[in-house]
Design a protein around this motif. Structure first.
Motif, PDB file in Angstrom:
ATOM      1  N   SER A  77     -38.508 -37.682 -12.333  1.00 20.53           N
ATOM      2  CA  SER A  77     -39.161 -36.420 -12.024  1.00 20.53           C
ATOM      3  C   SER A  77     -38.929 -36.122 -10.538  1.00 20.53           C
ATOM      4  CB  SER A  77     -40.627 -36.526 -12.411  1.00 20.53           C
ATOM      5  OG  SER A  77     -41.468 -36.468 -11.351  1.00 20.53           O
ATOM      6  N   VAL A  78     -38.469 -34.911 -10.257  1.00 14.07           N
ATOM      7  CA  VAL A  78     -38.089 -34.489  -8.909  1.00 14.07           C
ATOM      8  C   VAL A  78     -38.951 -33.294  -8.522  1.00 14.07           C
ATOM      9  CG1 VAL A  78     -36.202 -33.618  -7.485  1.00 14.07           C
ATOM     10  CG2 VAL A  78     -35.723 -35.219  -9.324  1.00 14.07           C
ATOM     11  N   SER A  79     -39.400 -33.282  -7.278  1.00 16.64           N
ATOM     12  CA  SER A  79     -40.149 -32.123  -6.790  1.00 16.64           C
ATOM     13  C   SER A  79     -39.768 -31.854  -5.348  1.00 16.64           C
ATOM     14  CB  SER A  79     -41.652 -32.348  -6.924  1.00 16.64           C
ATOM     15  OG  SER A  79     -42.076 -33.371  -6.047  1.00 16.64           O
ATOM     16  N   CYS A  80     -39.796 -30.581  -4.986  1.00 11.07           N
ATOM     17  CA  CYS A  80     -39.579 -30.189  -3.598  1.00 11.07           C
ATOM     18  C   CYS A  80     -40.706 -29.229  -3.228  1.00 11.07           C
ATOM     19  CB  CYS A  80     -38.209 -29.562  -3.393  1.00 11.07           C
ATOM     20  SG  CYS A  80     -37.954 -27.979  -4.183  1.00 11.07           S
ATOM     21  N   SER A  81     -41.200 -29.362  -2.013  1.00 12.74           N
ATOM     22  CA  SER A  81     -42.305 -28.516  -1.572  1.00 12.74           C
ATOM     23  C   SER A  81     -42.089 -28.109  -0.127  1.00 12.74           C
ATOM     24  CB  SER A  81     -43.644 -29.254  -1.728  1.00 12.74           C
ATOM     25  OG  SER A  81     -43.626 -30.442  -0.973  1.00 12.74           O
ATOM     26  N   SER A  82     -42.631 -26.946   0.190  1.00  9.32           N
ATOM     27  CA  SER A  82     -42.574 -26.424   1.549  1.00  9.32           C
ATOM     28  C   SER A  82     -43.851 -25.634   1.767  1.00  9.32           C
ATOM     29  CB  SER A  82     -41.347 -25.525   1.729  1.00  9.32           C
ATOM     30  OG  SER A  82     -41.359 -24.941   3.009  1.00  9.32           O
ATOM     31  N   GLY A  83     -44.679 -26.115   2.663  1.00 11.72           N
ATOM     32  CA  GLY A  83     -45.959 -25.452   2.894  1.00 11.72           C
ATOM     33  C   GLY A  83     -46.837 -25.589   1.664  1.00 11.72           C
ATOM     34  N   GLU A  87     -41.319 -28.367  -9.358  1.00 11.10           N
ATOM     35  CA  GLU A  87     -41.084 -29.663  -9.997  1.00 11.10           C
ATOM     36  C   GLU A  87     -40.037 -29.524 -11.096  1.00 11.10           C
ATOM     37  OE1 GLU A  87     -44.589 -31.661 -11.289  1.00 11.10           O
ATOM     38  OE2 GLU A  87     -45.718 -31.063  -9.513  1.00 11.10           O
ATOM     39  N   MET A  88     -39.325 -30.634 -11.332  1.00  9.91           N
ATOM     40  CA  MET A  88     -38.285 -30.655 -12.343  1.00  9.91           C
ATOM     41  C   MET A  88     -38.187 -32.071 -12.919  1.00  9.91           C
ATOM     42  SD  MET A  88     -34.185 -30.015 -11.904  1.00  9.91           S
ATOM     43  CE  MET A  88     -33.925 -31.398 -10.831  1.00  9.91           C
ATOM     44  N   TYR A  89     -37.878 -32.142 -14.188  1.00  4.00           N
ATOM     45  CA  TYR A  89     -37.626 -33.428 -14.851  1.00  4.00           C
ATOM     46  C   TYR A  89     -36.110 -33.551 -14.994  1.00  4.00           C
ATOM     47  CZ  TYR A  89     -37.880 -37.150 -18.335  1.00  4.00           C
ATOM     48  OH  TYR A  89     -37.748 -38.325 -19.010  1.00  4.00           O
TER      49      TYR A  89
END
Length: 151
Positions: free
Chosen positions: A49-55, A60-62
């Motif tokens: 499971s991959v996630s990217c966040s900013s602020g 999220e992505m599987y």
């Protein structure tokens, strides 16, 4: 929304967020990079499971990508060419078999042990002419009155 590129065992993921410092997480573990693209070298094809966040935004992505070390990438033109060549060769072989079997069809019935085909096999034998019946045992008296003619 994510852009995923796979080449060999390398998987490149591009985050849909464009502004600010991006934080990546893979399987709950924070990755020390702040770039928009994250490269996973020597990926082992295991789901993650991959996630990217900013602020305050988080995506999220599987990721369930199958990778291999010695795979060859083919474009659509190469695949189309391979399929077309295969079909042309197959049709060529079919035409050759048709023409060679067409020539042998006439010779198949010429053999001594061949059976009649078609309507001849379906037709009953002709009705015998009663004037020319063969002499059977026990019926000789029917023909006893006939005398041979001398020429």
């Amino acid at each position: 929304e994510f852009l995923v590129e796979i080449s060999g065992t390398t998987v490149t993921i591009t985050c849909p967020l464009t502004e600010g410092s991006i934080t990546w997480e893979l399987a709950g573990t924070r990755v020390p990079t702040t770039e928009r693209k994250h490269v996973i070298e020597n990926h082992d094809s295991s789901p993650v499971s991959v996630s990217c966040s900013s602020g305050g935004d988080k995506h999220e992505m599987y990721l369930n990508a199958r990778v291999c070390a010695n795979c060859e990438e083919l474009d659509a033109v190469a695949v189309t060419g391979i399929i077309t060549a295969d079909l042309l060769i197959t049709f060529g072989v079919l035409i050759l078999v048709y023409y060679f079997s067409k020539g042998r069809r006439g010779r198949a019935g010429a053999g001594a042990g061949s059976r009649p085909r078609g309507q001849k096999a379906q037709r009953p034998p002709p009705v015998p002419n009663p004037d020319y019946e063969p002499i059977r045992k026990g019926q000789r008296e029917v023909y006893a009155g006939l005398e041979s003619r001398g020429f």
